[in-house]
Scaffold this active site. Structure first.
Site, PDB file in Angstrom:
ATOM      1  N   LYS A   1       0.887  -1.176   0.000  1.00 44.25           N
ATOM      2  CA  LYS A   1       0.000   0.000   0.000  1.00 44.25           C
ATOM      3  C   LYS A   1       0.920   1.220   0.000  1.00 44.25           C
ATOM      4  CE  LYS A   1      -1.810   3.119   2.106  1.00 44.25           C
ATOM      5  NZ  LYS A   1      -1.634   4.520   1.619  1.00 44.25           N
TER       6      LYS A   1
ATOM      7  N   GLU B   1       9.458  17.018  14.309  1.00 49.72           N
ATOM      8  CA  GLU B   1       9.992  16.745  12.972  1.00 49.72           C
ATOM      9  C   GLU B   1       9.326  17.697  11.977  1.00 49.72           C
ATOM     10  OE1 GLU B   1       8.747  13.137  10.883  1.00 49.72           O
ATOM     11  OE2 GLU B   1      10.858  12.738  10.498  1.00 49.72           O
TER      12      GLU B   1
ATOM     13  N   GLU C   1       9.459   1.927  10.818  1.00 49.44           N
ATOM     14  CA  GLU C   1      10.512   2.905  10.504  1.00 49.44           C
ATOM     15  C   GLU C   1       9.849   4.268  10.552  1.00 49.44           C
ATOM     16  OE1 GLU C   1      13.655   2.360  10.014  1.00 49.44           O
ATOM     17  OE2 GLU C   1      13.605   0.174   9.928  1.00 49.44           O
TER      18      GLU C   1
ATOM     19  N   CYS D   1      13.928  11.187   6.555  1.00 48.08           N
ATOM     20  CA  CYS D   1      13.740  10.868   7.980  1.00 48.08           C
ATOM     21  C   CYS D   1      15.021  11.015   8.765  1.00 48.08           C
ATOM     22  CB  CYS D   1      13.196   9.453   8.108  1.00 48.08           C
ATOM     23  SG  CYS D   1      14.170   8.256   7.200  1.00 48.08           S
TER      24      CYS D   1
HETATM   25  P1  NAD Z   1       2.325   8.913   7.056  1.00 48.02           P
HETATM   26  O1  NAD Z   1       2.507   8.232   8.367  1.00 48.02           O
HETATM   27  O2  NAD Z   1       1.333   9.990   6.959  1.00 48.02           O
HETATM   28  O3  NAD Z   1       1.922   7.855   5.922  1.00 48.02           O
HETATM   29  C1  NAD Z   1       2.727   6.727   5.632  1.00 48.02           C
HETATM   30  C2  NAD Z   1       1.850   5.636   5.027  1.00 48.02           C
HETATM   31  O4  NAD Z   1       0.927   5.180   6.017  1.00 48.02           O
HETATM   32  C3  NAD Z   1       1.003   6.095   3.842  1.00 48.02           C
HETATM   33  O5  NAD Z   1       0.952   5.072   2.886  1.00 48.02           O
HETATM   34  C4  NAD Z   1      -0.362   6.316   4.471  1.00 48.02           C
HETATM   35  O6  NAD Z   1      -1.419   6.214   3.555  1.00 48.02           O
HETATM   36  C5  NAD Z   1      -0.394   5.193   5.495  1.00 48.02           C
HETATM   37  N1  NAD Z   1      -1.315   5.387   6.607  1.00 48.02           N
HETATM   38  C6  NAD Z   1      -1.771   6.556   7.126  1.00 48.02           C
HETATM   39  N2  NAD Z   1      -2.620   6.310   8.155  1.00 48.02           N
HETATM   40  C7  NAD Z   1      -2.699   4.966   8.295  1.00 48.02           C
HETATM   41  C8  NAD Z   1      -3.401   4.105   9.187  1.00 48.02           C
HETATM   42  N3  NAD Z   1      -4.187   4.581  10.142  1.00 48.02           N
HETATM   43  N4  NAD Z   1      -3.239   2.769   9.052  1.00 48.02           N
HETATM   44  C9  NAD Z   1      -2.413   2.278   8.094  1.00 48.02           C
HETATM   45  N5  NAD Z   1      -1.737   3.042   7.216  1.00 48.02           N
HETATM   46  C10 NAD Z   1      -1.859   4.374   7.318  1.00 48.02           C
HETATM   47  O7  NAD Z   1       3.778   9.418   6.642  1.00 48.02           O
HETATM   48  P2  NAD Z   1       4.187  10.283   5.358  1.00 48.02           P
HETATM   49  O8  NAD Z   1       3.739  11.679   5.575  1.00 48.02           O
HETATM   50  O9  NAD Z   1       3.785   9.564   4.122  1.00 48.02           O
HETATM   51  O10 NAD Z   1       5.792  10.207   5.436  1.00 48.02           O
HETATM   52  C11 NAD Z   1       6.557  11.070   6.207  1.00 48.02           C
HETATM   53  C12 NAD Z   1       6.974  10.394   7.508  1.00 48.02           C
HETATM   54  O11 NAD Z   1       7.664   9.179   7.236  1.00 48.02           O
HETATM   55  C13 NAD Z   1       7.951  11.223   8.306  1.00 48.02           C
HETATM   56  O12 NAD Z   1       7.582  11.212   9.664  1.00 48.02           O
HETATM   57  C14 NAD Z   1       9.269  10.502   8.121  1.00 48.02           C
HETATM   58  O13 NAD Z   1      10.208  10.690   9.147  1.00 48.02           O
HETATM   59  C15 NAD Z   1       8.847   9.081   8.026  1.00 48.02           C
HETATM   60  N6  NAD Z   1       9.861   8.289   7.351  1.00 48.02           N
HETATM   61  C16 NAD Z   1      10.605   7.393   8.068  1.00 48.02           C
HETATM   62  C17 NAD Z   1      11.601   6.665   7.459  1.00 48.02           C
HETATM   63  C18 NAD Z   1      12.420   5.667   8.223  1.00 48.02           C
HETATM   64  O14 NAD Z   1      13.020   4.806   7.590  1.00 48.02           O
HETATM   65  N7  NAD Z   1      12.481   5.739   9.546  1.00 48.02           N
HETATM   66  C19 NAD Z   1      11.840   6.832   6.100  1.00 48.02           C
HETATM   67  C20 NAD Z   1      11.082   7.749   5.399  1.00 48.02           C
HETATM   68  C21 NAD Z   1      10.074   8.467   6.020  1.00 48.02           C
END
Ligand code: NAD
Length: 496
Positions: free
Chosen positions: A195, A403, A270, A305
């Protein structure tokens, strides 16, 4: 000519690019389930916007729980035959997909640039460079891993694939995050339902088309697009999903962990970060800030991140740090991916743009000093934010605690090494950090005191085969390398 199957458009890189270049809305509404491109059960659509022009450039399906049921059933049915293949046989599919990306790198990079925003050279290096590495790395690991087990007393201890894995990914490095999870899961013998983020989904569609092209057995790879609260949660709660591998925000990670707990499934998380770049009093300031700014602003416009967004400098070197930071950051020209001289692009979306401006305003309101940048990007359209450096920041300010995920960094002064370590660790996050010193042993000693999963000493290069993950609220488990592969295995002890 755009290829369609059963009235569904196949979102190959070529099809997507043909539409994008013609300024048409690219059709990425098909789902990939059980080896077929198929329509969603839902007629609802999600619009995908260009970060540079704010125009709608594509549509994906706003998928449903029924789509998830179909995809999970396909992944479950495919599991026995897939996990019975040898590692080398599974790895061969990964290698082919990696080779196809390499052969069509310009096209894939253009899709990345149009969807996420960075110029093509940057897209090639990171957005596609990491997936190419990981498809090759896990192909080799699958071929060489000994699945026969280990004798422990009268037990044979064997490692087995955990089963069906839901891979839920963000928008900042969309191909990388999917490739990392899928390649490691396939090497281990798992099947997947992916997804991707609805914000920048196009690269993932194009990669799904490659799995189809290389003839991956039906049901091994499935793609369901949609929003997190519908498709994401349906996957996390699904009784036939054995593991969730998630990359995204800490807020969503907490929700996923809570939902997954109901069915006691394994969760790998992550999450976010607020990483410190600790410049010790004997460090080369120029080198520390050059590498630090490339990491925190130059890389994907701060949407990373691991961004080293808190720069800790000795109080007596604060003025020097401000001057060096300003000079470096002012060389970063912002622009569209196809504009001459662009170093960094726009942010991915209006939501992200407005959120980052909100943090810049908070920094101003709370009394931090702007060294360069600010609220006005100087551009009339596109989700641009000017690279912004704050100084005289203390670790209680909002911009030092939360962040930001944009091109905004803070310089924080400290009095001595112990205080630097205390400030660096004074965060709920623990993803990454850096230490700079003229004395490598001293830097290493400080690195060991930092509670973060990745620590860079004097600019030590990112190693894609090293374990990657967070302490504290930055996550659970590790991705990448052998550690990332082992996350997808279960352990069985057979007493003989
Ligand atoms: P997000 O948490 O908003 O979304 C990530 C994914 O989760 C998307 O596909 C979204 O549709 C899905 N999602 C949202 N709500 C959900 C739920 N209730 N249940 C299941 N899935 C759900 O994050 P984003 O805005 O897409 O990405 C940015 C974030 O990702 C930042 O906080 C960044 O630090 C983090 N990030 C972490 C890493 C790492 O390896 N630690 C790498 C890249 C990004």
């Amino acid at each position: 000519m755009t290829r369609t199957i059963n009235t569904v458009t196949v979102p190959t890189a070529a099809n997507l690019l043909a539409a994008l270049r013609a300024d048409e809305v690219a059709d990425a509404t098909a789902l990939y389930i059980d080896g077929q491109w198929t329509a969603s059960d839902s007629d609802a659509r999600i619009e995908v916007y260009s970060p540079a022009t704010e125009q709608v450039i594509a549509q994906v399906a706003d998928g449903s729980a029924a789509d998830v049921d179909r995809a999970v059933a396909a992944a479950r049915a495919a599991l026995p035959a897939w996990s019975a293949l040898s590692g080398a046989e599974r790895g061969a599919y990964l290698k082919q997909v990696g080779d196809l990306i390499a052969a069509r790198l310009d096209d894939f990079a253009e899709i990345a640039s149009r969807d996420v925003g960075a110029p093509p050279e940057a897209s090639k290096l990171v957005q596609l460079g990491l997936p190419m590495f990981n498809f090759g790395y896990y192909a080799d690991l699958a071929a060489s891993y000994d699945f026969s087990g280990e004798q422990v007393g009268n037990s044979l201890v064997v490692k087995e694939p955990i089963g069906v894995v839901a891979c839920i990914t963000p928008w900042n490095f969309p191909a990388h995050q999917v490739a990392l999870k899928v390649a490691a899961a396939f090497a281990a013998g798992c099947t997947v339902v992916v997804k991707p983020s609805e914000v920048a989904p196009l690269l993932v569609n194009a990669i799904a088309a490659l799995f189809d092209e290389v003839g991956l057995p039906a049901g091994v790879f499935n793609l369901v697009s949609g929003v997190g609260t519908t498709v994401g949660e349906a996957l996390v709660a699904h009784p036939d999903v054995d593991m969730v591998s998630f990359t995204g925000s800490t807020r969503t990670g907490k929700r996923i962990a809570a939902v997954a707990a109901e069915s006691v499934k394994r969760v790998a998380l992550e999450l976010g970060g607020k990483s410190a770049n600790v410049v010790l009093d004997d460090a080369d300031m120029e080198a520390a800030l050059k590498v630090g700014m490339e990491n925190s602003i130059g890389l994907n416009c701060g949407q990373a991140c691991t961004a080293l967004t808190r720069i800790l400098v000795p109080t007596e070197r604060l003025a020097e740090a401000e001057a060096v930071a300003r000079r470096i950051v002012e060389t970063y020209s912002i622009g569209a991916w196809d504009e001459e001289g662009t170093v960094i692009g726009p942010l991915v979306s209006k939501i992200q743009h407005d959120k980052v401006l909100g943090y810049i305003q908070a920094g101003i309101d709370e009394g931090a000093k702007i060294i360069t940048g600010g609220l006005d990007s100087g551009r009339t359209s596109g989700y641009y934010v000017k690279p912004t450096v704050f100084s005289e920041v203390n670790n209680e300010m909002t911009i030092a605690r939360e962040e930001i995920f944009g091109p905004v960094v803070c310089i924080l002064p400290y009095s001595d090494e112990a205080e630097a370590v205390r400030i660096a660790n004074d965060t709920v996050y623990g993803l990454a950090a850096a230490v700079w010193s003229g004395d490598k042993d001293r830097a290493l000693r400080v690195a060991r005191q930092l509670r973060a999963g990745q620590v860079q000493v004097n600019g030590g290069a990112f190693n894609p085969a090293a374990p990657f993950g967070g302490y504290k609220q930055s996550g659970l488990g590790r991705e990448a390398g052998a550690a990332g592969f082992e996350e997808f295995l279960e352990t069985k002890a057979i007493q003989l």
